[in-house]
Design an enzyme around this catalytic site. Structure first.
Site, mmCIF file in Angstrom:
data_model
loop_
_atom_site.group_PDB
_atom_site.id
_atom_site.type_symbol
_atom_site.label_atom_id
_atom_site.label_comp_id
_atom_site.label_asym_id
_atom_site.label_seq_id
_atom_site.Cartn_x
_atom_site.Cartn_y
_atom_site.Cartn_z
ATOM 1 N N LYS A 90 58.740 -11.788 36.170
ATOM 2 C CA LYS A 90 58.299 -12.148 34.836
ATOM 3 C C LYS A 90 57.137 -11.611 34.403
ATOM 4 C CE LYS A 90 56.139 -16.314 32.889
ATOM 5 N NZ LYS A 90 55.604 -17.432 32.945
ATOM 6 N N GLY A 145 49.756 -24.634 29.518
ATOM 7 C CA GLY A 145 49.181 -25.555 30.142
ATOM 8 C C GLY A 145 48.805 -26.561 29.107
ATOM 9 N N ALA A 197 56.301 -22.574 29.123
ATOM 10 C CA ALA A 197 54.911 -22.892 28.770
ATOM 11 C C ALA A 197 54.785 -23.704 27.659
ATOM 12 C CB ALA A 197 54.262 -21.755 28.216
ATOM 13 N N GLY A 198 54.103 -24.988 27.637
ATOM 14 C CA GLY A 198 53.845 -25.843 26.432
ATOM 15 C C GLY A 198 54.714 -27.111 26.498
ATOM 16 N N ASN A 251 55.625 -26.345 34.529
ATOM 17 C CA ASN A 251 54.628 -26.426 35.576
ATOM 18 C C ASN A 251 53.737 -27.279 35.370
ATOM 19 O OD1 ASN A 251 52.869 -25.683 37.766
ATOM 20 N ND2 ASN A 251 52.019 -23.955 36.714
ATOM 21 N N THR A 252 52.807 -27.248 34.439
ATOM 22 C CA THR A 252 51.740 -27.954 34.068
ATOM 23 C C THR A 252 52.151 -29.572 33.994
ATOM 24 O OG1 THR A 252 50.686 -26.338 33.220
ATOM 25 C CG2 THR A 252 49.697 -28.504 32.671
#
Length: 197
Positions: free
Chosen positions: A37, A98, A124-125, A146-147
């Protein structure tokens, strides 16, 4: 590495194409394989990807046999450049890394779904399973979360919720979502032929 496990190294921390290429090569040298990535971010406040440097890194690494999946701001021209440079997929952000803000770039991601012929992986997001489901309903191929999982009160349950939401969203996309009427209503059941004298 255990059989059946594919590692996806990430060039997070790279500020330009040269650094991203170096990180990718180091990852392959220690046995992480050819998947990578590409993440090039030199803006430390908003953590937005540098599409220009990402295209350069993608081209170099694809020529060296890497399977490159670039993290990008969802811009159609940049996505085309990444595909032409050899990207195996593109990974547009939904919102800043995040942030858990959800599909802030939804309209731009939809353009990529409609126009780009490699897998689209939203990265992301995404903050909620319902947002992952919505992205899958749009026709994206995968979600990277992830977050939202890592900061949940119960990580295991949240991971399961995301898995189920992604499955449901994909199924809805494959089923073909019903039409949307902007300015009127229309009965979905027939109004004639079912009442007899």
């Amino acid at each position: 590495m255990p059989e059946g496990i594919t590692l996806l190294p990430n060039t997070s921390g790279a500020r330009n194409a040269e650094e991203a290429v170096r990180i990718a090569k180091l990852a392959r040298a220690v046995g992480c394989g050819d998947f990578v990535k590409i993440e090039v971010v030199h803006d430390s406040k908003y953590l937005l990807p540098d599409n220009y440097e990402t295209v350069k890194a993608t081209e170099i690494l694809a020529k060296e046999g890497f399977i490159v999946m670039p993290y990008m701001y969802p811009d159609l021209n940049a996505a085309r450049d990444m595909v032409n440079a050899g990207a195996a997929a593109v990974m547009p952000l939904a919102a800043p890394i995040g942030s858990n803000k959800g599909l802030a770039t939804k309209d731009f991601i939809k353009i990529l779904v409609d126009e780009i012929d490699v897998p689209i992986i939203v990265d992301a997001g995404i903050g909620r399973p319902s947002q992952a489901c919505e992205a899958m309903e749009m026709g994206v191929d995968a979600i990277m979360a992830n977050t939202a999982v890592a900061t949940a009160a119960d990580v295991g349950k949240m991971a399961t919720a995301f898995r189920l939401a992604i499955e449901v969203g994909r199924l809805a996309y494959l089923a073909g979502l019903g039409r949307v009427l902007d300015y009127k209503g229309e009965a979905s059941s027939p109004l004639t032929g079912f009442l007899r004298d």
